[in-house]
Design an enzyme around this catalytic site. Sequence first.
Site, PDB file in Angstrom:
ATOM      1  N   SER B 121      21.956  -2.077  -0.702  1.00  0.00           N
ATOM      2  CA  SER B 121      22.598  -1.358   0.335  1.00  0.00           C
ATOM      3  C   SER B 121      22.708  -2.401   1.519  1.00  0.00           C
ATOM      4  O   SER B 121      23.325  -3.613   1.456  1.00  0.00           O
ATOM      5  CB  SER B 121      22.139  -0.139   0.856  1.00  0.00           C
ATOM      6  N   HIS B 144      27.154  -0.215  -2.813  1.00  0.00           N
ATOM      7  CA  HIS B 144      27.632   1.428  -2.607  1.00  0.00           C
ATOM      8  C   HIS B 144      28.371   1.691  -1.289  1.00  0.00           C
ATOM      9  O   HIS B 144      27.947   0.914  -0.271  1.00  0.00           O
ATOM     10  CB  HIS B 144      26.744   2.520  -3.201  1.00  0.00           C
TER      11      HIS B 144
END
Lengths: 71, 238
Positions: B121, B144
């Site tokens: 992330s 993501h």
Amino acid sequence: MLYTVLPLEEVLEGFELDPQPTVQLSWGGIPVEAEPLGSFQARVVRVLSTDPRHYLEPHVQPGTIIHGQIV
Amino acid sequence: MFEQPQGERAPAKGVPTLQTIKELGQMATPAGPWGEEMPFHCLTIIGQIEGHIVLPPRNKTTKYEHVIPQLVAIEQNPKIKGLLVVLNTVGGDIEAGLAIAEMLTTMTTPVVSLVLGGGHSIGAPIAVAADHSVISATATMTIHPIRLSGLVIGVPQTYEYLDKMQERVIRFIVQHSRVAEPVLREMMFRTGELVRDVGTVLVGAEAVRVGLMDEVGGVSTALTRLAQLAAQREGGPH
């Protein structure tokens, strides 16, 4: 995610107990995070420095009890 | 502030290491002297990246207010020839993560990042912010989209805000790595790869293949690169 032979209940034993609060202090010029054990002692939790030498100093290894006076 | 005692706490001679660990939870370190300055400093970014909200004590966190002043100090110290940033993070606060990434990328001190374990992330912008980025063969990076877990997006403004945050992250990664924007977007919104989410997991060499990271390697690779960057800087004009 854990990958271990230990049963989960053993790994997480004491999980519901809150860890002790910690303080940040400078110990002989090395910034450390420590868990106070009364007014005159504290146990080193981790070193907060980027200087690799500080991680080799035996007197601030995590777990060491440091004696001093809060001034 | 604690006062330093004089000559106390010298470990007893001949105490076996195992016993020391058992009793005090501490480990003996190799004998010194450690007098000489080490040319490269090491910053570990582990656990959650903590920003505006103090996370519950159970979380292992890297704190903004610890890291930023250290980077300022490193940048100002001419004796420090380089910084190795070791990442093993699950992500965290976007603004704190981007702040650390922006600090790293604007430093004149050479910076090499090494992703070990995971750089997920918001760890991705931090990893690519370095002058050279190394990923270990078994390390993973999850790409993501940003979302508020467990919340229903009720008003269009919330979506717009998330979209803007998303753009900031995408722009940073694209500017500081070799990955092409359409490739990054495609990986970010890919379905079928993550169990309950959209996104992509990149393992070691895959992160290099898509252009996110520069090289697969380990600590010696990272330190060798750091030494090269430091030598270039010494030789070049200031």
